[in-house]
Write a protein that holds these residues in place. Structure first.
Motif, PDB file in Angstrom:
ATOM      1  N   UNK A   1       0.833  -1.193   0.000  1.00  0.00           N
ATOM      2  CA  UNK A   1       0.000   0.000   0.000  1.00  0.00           C
ATOM      3  C   UNK A   1       0.869   1.244   0.000  1.00  0.00           C
ATOM      4  N   UNK A   2       0.448   2.246  -0.754  1.00  0.00           N
ATOM      5  CA  UNK A   2       1.167   3.509  -0.738  1.00  0.00           C
ATOM      6  C   UNK A   2       0.979   4.175   0.622  1.00  0.00           C
ATOM      7  N   UNK A   3       1.875   5.098   1.001  1.00  0.00           N
ATOM      8  CA  UNK A   3       1.715   5.784   2.292  1.00  0.00           C
ATOM      9  C   UNK A   3       0.366   6.471   2.435  1.00  0.00           C
TER      10      UNK A   3
ATOM     11  N   UNK B   1      -2.475   5.654   0.978  1.00  0.00           N
ATOM     12  CA  UNK B   1      -3.506   4.626   1.171  1.00  0.00           C
ATOM     13  C   UNK B   1      -3.472   4.086   2.589  1.00  0.00           C
ATOM     14  N   UNK B   2      -2.281   3.953   3.138  1.00  0.00           N
ATOM     15  CA  UNK B   2      -2.177   3.485   4.521  1.00  0.00           C
ATOM     16  C   UNK B   2      -2.779   4.501   5.488  1.00  0.00           C
ATOM     17  N   UNK B   3      -2.485   5.775   5.252  1.00  0.00           N
ATOM     18  CA  UNK B   3      -3.059   6.811   6.116  1.00  0.00           C
ATOM     19  C   UNK B   3      -4.578   6.828   6.006  1.00  0.00           C
ATOM     20  N   UNK B   4      -5.106   6.631   4.797  1.00  0.00           N
ATOM     21  CA  UNK B   4      -6.557   6.613   4.608  1.00  0.00           C
ATOM     22  C   UNK B   4      -7.179   5.419   5.326  1.00  0.00           C
ATOM     23  N   UNK B   5      -6.582   4.240   5.179  1.00  0.00           N
ATOM     24  CA  UNK B   5      -7.108   3.059   5.854  1.00  0.00           C
ATOM     25  C   UNK B   5      -6.982   3.185   7.365  1.00  0.00           C
ATOM     26  N   UNK B   6      -5.871   3.757   7.827  1.00  0.00           N
ATOM     27  CA  UNK B   6      -5.698   3.968   9.270  1.00  0.00           C
ATOM     28  C   UNK B   6      -6.763   4.904   9.820  1.00  0.00           C
TER      29      UNK B   6
ATOM     30  N   UNK C   1      -8.085  11.594  -3.947  1.00  0.00           N
ATOM     31  CA  UNK C   1      -7.377  12.432  -4.927  1.00  0.00           C
ATOM     32  C   UNK C   1      -5.885  12.549  -4.633  1.00  0.00           C
ATOM     33  N   UNK C   2      -5.524  12.677  -3.360  1.00  0.00           N
ATOM     34  CA  UNK C   2      -4.103  12.760  -3.009  1.00  0.00           C
ATOM     35  C   UNK C   2      -3.376  11.475  -3.374  1.00  0.00           C
ATOM     36  N   UNK C   3      -4.016  10.321  -3.122  1.00  0.00           N
ATOM     37  CA  UNK C   3      -3.382   9.037  -3.457  1.00  0.00           C
ATOM     38  C   UNK C   3      -3.157   8.911  -4.956  1.00  0.00           C
ATOM     39  N   UNK C   4      -4.104   9.377  -5.760  1.00  0.00           N
ATOM     40  CA  UNK C   4      -3.952   9.302  -7.214  1.00  0.00           C
ATOM     41  C   UNK C   4      -2.847  10.239  -7.701  1.00  0.00           C
ATOM     42  N   UNK C   5      -2.810  11.455  -7.168  1.00  0.00           N
ATOM     43  CA  UNK C   5      -1.783  12.408  -7.586  1.00  0.00           C
ATOM     44  C   UNK C   5      -0.384  11.928  -7.202  1.00  0.00           C
TER      45      UNK C   5
END
Length: 766
Positions: free
Chosen positions: A13-15, A17-22, A53-57
């Motif tokens: 997982x990208x950082x 994505x991890x922050x979002x899941x957390x 949006x941040x994860x995609x960018x």
């Protein structure tokens, strides 16, 4: 033949994505604050709107602060579309009318926070505010953990969420929600490690194994799973205590863990708080909720019902399943089970709402309703209205056949649990034996269910037994809130109703607690008004063939409305001795000798401005809170940058000059200098020293400091000699001072507030 090299590019997982899941896992404990789960999907969607949006960018870019701000900007049209699209342009662009809708939702949430005690029902207004807060919380987590690379700092709001989720409702967060939140925090801590370790946690060799081929048996994920499992299991084995300093502080308790806001779970049986009651009685201003007009001024109706608490567990009374429902617009409403051959009083009541935002209150046993939304349902088992909410301006009418049993009918009635699952007699296994002994002492030798119910009710209402009404009930230290109340013999209506409900079930009489409103006597036109002072709780006991019959154990002389709604089968002794005595008892909003707000229309109108002032104050409070929260988010980059600088200088004082060089790199980047990480310290001196001279040809103090610092870094890197004395910190500050002096004031301010070294790239490069 050699083995193929081990892959190091393991997908993960990208950082972001991890922050979002957390964040999504970290808000799970909020479920303890609500009686339904409808808010959770909206909260998760808000988190996704902010961070997707941040994860995609960031798939092709380094993390930037503006990525997060873009998500916050998108949160506005999303919340507008979801909760306030009716008055928005194209359904997503807020207009002036939209802000009026938002204002009303904030007012409703203010009423819930002021009047309700967790767990409360998550209405649309509550879901809106929770989604807004969770979206901003996710932005904070992302800025701290991903952009600022301080995942532990990003976990602070998640820790606050978990703490409040256990402290506000006064019972521990369930183990499943704790495990989810803990997993989210551990996942957040792994954000920064992805730069050096592709899999979560570097493998650690087992004890006693050596060599490159030694098996690696323990890993970071395994340690995390074991830690969470121990945290869940260990409290089950440790001795419990009724003391809880945090919840006592939040609820203004004397230290028993029960507090004044209601009883919470401790050792033994505990009574949970009752929603929308204690807070309403504690309001500094009386607010008129609705008015009632009867077609028969002398009808003398009983209280209005709003909700039913049917479940009693170790955590206390709570709302259960309302069972099957019919349309409230049915021609003839029925109760299940029906009352057979029961005398009734028939009248028509018209209810006009002014300051209520809750379930529509109704008198017992309505036969027909008009004026409610089509979605409104009628619970045949609980005899309340569901799936609807009234607000200012609502008006509806009900035809009522109120039960009026005789004492002879009740005395001859038997009782049995009308529910197939036996829920109306259900009790936890750890009911204190002292309570059971008290019930046996009061009902021993009594044969009929009514005689037992009457004996228990009279025990509370008889002044000779010393029970008194007070909103400032003292707590005890027995570890059981029920024992403390029965020992101290002082409390408010929720405690009386909860205690009688438990004792009735112990005596074998099906019972439930009802929430609603008392009222004063109608005037000559048959009209009376109900205010926040009239919030009340009482008990209903079930008798075969007669249905649910109300009992009110709260001392009547100290509760407005009690003296105007006497029950012939359960009278209050004090009422006949001193009719109207203490009718202006020490309740908020009333003063001895002053007419109550529902006695005259003029007094009621005088009370209304107070409610409006409180509403404005509530809106200003929410607006101020959002401004403070936005300011905190805006200041986060500068705070993270300050923490990094402090950490580097502290590390350098221990003997390593490299952190000082890293700090010089960050400062130059913040100020807009084109700093290449490929340059060696000596190359940096050759590039930067001419700029520090500002066009001059002579040596400058900043240039000397730069050379000294670069030499110390080279010696440490290549010779492993030398140390960073305090003098090197002074050299760093000398160079930084010269670098800042070559930039404009606006650039220096932006470098402090929006440090480019954290990923903000709006500063112009030089």
């Amino acid at each position: 033949m050699t083995a193929p090299p081990r892959r190091t590019d393991v997908p993960s997982l990208s950082p972001t994505s991890r922050a979002m899941l957390a964040s999504a896992l970290g808000i799970l404990p909020l479920a303890e604050l609500f009686s339904n789960d409808s808010w959770l999907i909206d909260a998760w969607l808000a988190i996704a709107v902010v961070l997707v949006p941040a994860a995609l960018l960031r798939r092709t870019r380094q993390p930037r602060v503006w990525h997060t701000w873009l998500g916050i900007a998108l949160l506005v049209p999303w919340l507008t579309f979801r909760f306030a699209g009716g008055h928005a342009f194209a359904g997503i662009v807020p207009t002036t009318a939209t802000w009026g809708d938002v204002n009303r939702m904030f007012d409703q949430v203010r009423d819930v926070t002021n009047n309700g005690v967790a767990p409360v029902h998550a209405t649309a207004a509550v879901a809106f505010v929770v989604a807004l807060i969770c979206g901003i919380l996710a932005a904070f987590v992302d800025l701290a953990a991903v952009v600022g690379r301080r995942p532990a700092l990003g976990g602070v709001p998640l820790l606050v969420v978990f703490t409040l989720s256990g402290a506000v409702p006064r019972h521990p967060v369930s183990w499943a929600l704790f495990a989810g939140a803990a997993a989210g925090f551990l996942l957040l801590l792994s954000v920064d490690s992805a730069d050096t370790v592709h899999s979560w946690g570097r493998l650690i060799p087992k004890a006693g194994e050596r060599g490159p081929r030694a098996s690696l048996g323990v890993s970071g994920p395994r340690i995390a799973v074991i830690a969470v499992a121990v945290a869940v299991v260990l409290p089950l084995l440790a001795p419990s205590s009724a003391k809880n300093v945090l919840t006592d502080a939040l609820h203004d308790s004397g230290g028993s863990g029960s507090g004044l806001g209601g009883f919470g779970a401790g050792s033994g049986v505990a009574l949970d708080p009752f929603a929308a009651l204690k807070g309403q009685l504690d309001r500094p201003h009386t607010v008129t909720l609705f008015s009632v007009t009867l077609d028969q001024p002398d009808a003398d109706p009983f209280y209005l019902r709003a909700n039913v608490l049917s479940n009693y567990t170790a955590r206390g009374w709570s709302v259960g399943a309302h069972g099957s429902t019919d349309s409230a617009n049915s021609t003839f409403l029925v109760a299940d089970p029906p009352a057979e051959q029961l005398p009734t009083r028939v009248y028509r009541a018209t209810i006009s709402v002014s300051g209520l935002a809750d379930n529509p209150p109704v008198f017992a046993n309505p036969t027909q309703l008009q004026g409610l939304p089509s979605r409104t349902g009628w619970s045949t088992a609980d005899q309340i209205l569901v799936n609807s909410q009234v607000s200012e301006g609502s008006k509806y009418t009900e035809e009522v056949r109120e039960p009026a049993p005789s004492v002879q009918q009740l005395a001859a009635a038997t009782t049995s649990d009308p529910a197939p699952d036996g829920r109306w007699l259900q009790l936890p296994a750890d009911v204190p034996q002292q309570v059971l002994r008290q019930v046996n002492a009061l009902t021993g030798g009594l044969a009929s269910p009514y005689a037992k119910a009457r004996a228990l009710n009279d025990w509370f209402t008889n002044p000779a037994n010393g029970f008194t009404y007070s909103l400032n009930a003292t707590s005890g230290d027995s570890g059981s809130a029920l024992i403390d109340f029965l020992t101290n013999r002082t409390g408010y209506c929720q405690q009386y109703a909860a205690a009688l409900g438990v004792m009735l079930r112990l005596a074998g009489v099906p019972a439930r607690v009802v929430l609603g409103y008392t009222h004063g006597k109608p005037n000559k036109a048959g009209t009376f008004q109900v205010t926040t002072n009239d919030a009340h709780a009482w008990v209903e006991a079930y008798f075969d063939g007669l249905g649910w019959i109300p009992f009110d154990p709260t001392p009547v002389a100290q509760q407005p409305g009690g003296s105007t709604a006497q029950l012939p089968w359960a009278p209050h002794p004090s009422a006949s001795a001193a009719p109207g005595a203490a009718s202006s008892a020490a309740r908020p909003g009333t003063t001895p000798g002053v007419t109550r707000s529902n006695d005259t229309a003029g007094a009621a109108q005088a009370a209304q401005p107070s409610g409006s002032g409180t509403s404005n104050a509530g809106w200003l409070g929410w607006a101020g809170g959002l401004v403070v929260l936005a300011a905190a988010v805006a200041a986060l980059p500068a705070f993270v940058r300050w923490l990094r600088r402090r950490s580097r200088i502290g590390a350098a004082r221990l003997g390593d000059p490299d952190p000082l060089w890293a700090e010089l790199t960050a400062t130059a980047t913040d100020l807009g200098y084109v700093w290449s990480p490929a340059r060696t310290p000596r190359q940096v001196v050759g590039w930067l020293d001419p700029q520090l001279r500002s066009g001059g040809s002579g040596e400058t103090s900043a240039g000397t400091s730069l050379r000294t610092l670069a030499l110390a870094v080279e010696q440490k890197r290549y010779r492993e000699t030398g140390g960073a004395a305090p003098a090197l910190v002074r050299e760093l500050r000398e160079v930084e001072s010269q670098l800042r002096g070559r930039r404009s004031r606006s650039t220096r301010i932006r470098s402090r507030l929006l440090p480019a070294s954290l990923g903000w790239r709006l500063l112009r490069r030089h």
